[in-house]
Design an enzyme around this catalytic site. Structure first.
Site, mmCIF file in Angstrom:
data_model
loop_
_atom_site.group_PDB
_atom_site.id
_atom_site.type_symbol
_atom_site.label_atom_id
_atom_site.label_comp_id
_atom_site.label_asym_id
_atom_site.label_seq_id
_atom_site.Cartn_x
_atom_site.Cartn_y
_atom_site.Cartn_z
ATOM 1 C CB ALA A 13 -0.497 0.078 1.202
ATOM 2 N N GLY A 21 0.216 -5.628 0.314
ATOM 3 C CA GLY A 21 -0.787 -5.081 -0.431
ATOM 4 C C GLY A 21 -0.460 -6.424 -1.470
ATOM 5 C CD GLU A 57 -2.940 -8.508 1.663
ATOM 6 O OE1 GLU A 57 -2.537 -7.373 1.552
ATOM 7 O OE2 GLU A 57 -3.824 -9.793 2.753
ATOM 8 C CD GLU A 114 0.602 -6.082 4.609
ATOM 9 O OE1 GLU A 114 1.696 -6.832 5.455
ATOM 10 O OE2 GLU A 114 0.302 -6.566 4.022
#
Ligand SMILES: CC/C=C\CC(=O)SCCNC(=O)CCNC(=O)[C@H](O)C(C)(C)COP(=O)(O)OP(=O)(O)OC[C@H]1O[C@@H](n2cnc3c(N)ncnc32)[C@H](O)[C@@H]1OP(=O)(O)O
Length: 237
Positions: free
Chosen positions: A61, A101, A104, A124
């Site tokens: 992110a 992310g 992911e 994270e």
């Protein structure tokens, strides 16, 4: 942003572009979503490759937005669900980094091809959050619960080689992973849709032993990670 290119041989390429590390901002997420829609609804597209611009897949992110809003207002989980629902195979071409992310997004894809020098990880925890875009479900399906916990709790980056051994990555290449992913996507897009459907059903059946195929980070999971990661709460361990 995310650039959509219709390639020859029935392929679509989605390229994340957000210098310096192709982080997923609100704009990039919107671009991925729109590009996926184009690829999915175009009947002439048989397979999709996702990659990053300028030699890097994605560092997660966009922390510049996180600093402003103190939260990530990006529905990356919906994008991952869309990739998984879609019947067309999606290949992630991982150059240099797939973090947070970004990992992911790659885990949501059906195949992952990485450069030998690439690294992947879930940092994270270093920001005080957990992977919230299906990473806590998809990673244990591939590597098992103990290895997934280790990666999520430590936040460490691992090499492509370790990721291959664990089963996070399907193939390592010393050449350009984008070119390799395009060749691979071309090969599998030649298979009949029935064969592809059977394969994806078999994978779904096999992984169903680990719980529902998709979902969100359950309250119990959050409490468990909180217990393990907050000093003072894990006395006796
Ligand atoms: C969508 C919601 C779901 C998921 C949540 C997450 O993804 S949380 C995880 C977010 N990502 C991170 O925490 C990664 C943080 N970055 C790093 O660990 C390192 O910067 C990195 C990517 C390994 C690169 O390290 P390196 O030593 O090579 O370079 P440097 O640290 O100097 O960074 C280079 C420039 O990139 C900028 N940058 C790095 N990460 C991000 C990011 N996630 N978003 C935006 N920008 C990022 C960094 O600020 C540097 O910029 P510069 O202008 O050159 O100072």
């Amino acid at each position: 942003m995310a650039e959509f290119t219709r390639l020859q041989n029935c392929l679509a390429l989605i390229r994340l572009r957000n210098p310096p590390v192709n982080a997923i901002s609100t704009t990039v997420a919107r671009g991925i979503k729109e590009s996926l829609q184009k690829a999915i609804t175009d009947d002439t597209v048989k397979a999709i490759v996702i990659c990053g611009a300028d030699g890097i897949f994605c560092a997660g992110a966009d922390i510049r937005e996180f600093k402003v809003h103190k939260t990530f207002d990006i529905q990356l989980g919906d994008i991952v669900d869309e990739i998984q629902r879609n019947k067309k195979p999606v290949v992630a071409a991982i150059q240099k980094l797939a973090l947070g992310g970004g990992l992911e997004l790659a885990l949501g894809c059906h195949y992952r091809i990485a450069h030998a020098e690439a690294q992947v990880g879930f940092p994270e925890v270093t920001l005080g959050i957990l992977p919230g875009a299906r990473g806590t479900q998809l990673l244990p399906r591939l590597v098992g619960v103990p290895a997934a916990l280790d990666l999520i709790i430590s936040g460490r980056h691992i090499s492509a080689n370790e990721a291959l051994k664990l089963g996070i990555i399907d193939k390592i290449v010393n050449s350009d992973p984008i070119e390799e992913s395009i060749k691979f996507a071309q090969r599998i897009s030649g298979q009949s849709s029935q064969e592809l459907q059977m394969t994806s059903d078999m994978v779904a059946d096999k992984s169903s032993a680990l719980g529902p195929p998709k979902g969100y980070t359950s309250k119990a999971t959050i409490e468990f990670f909180f217990y393990l990661t907050v000093p003072g709460l894990c006395c006796g361990m």
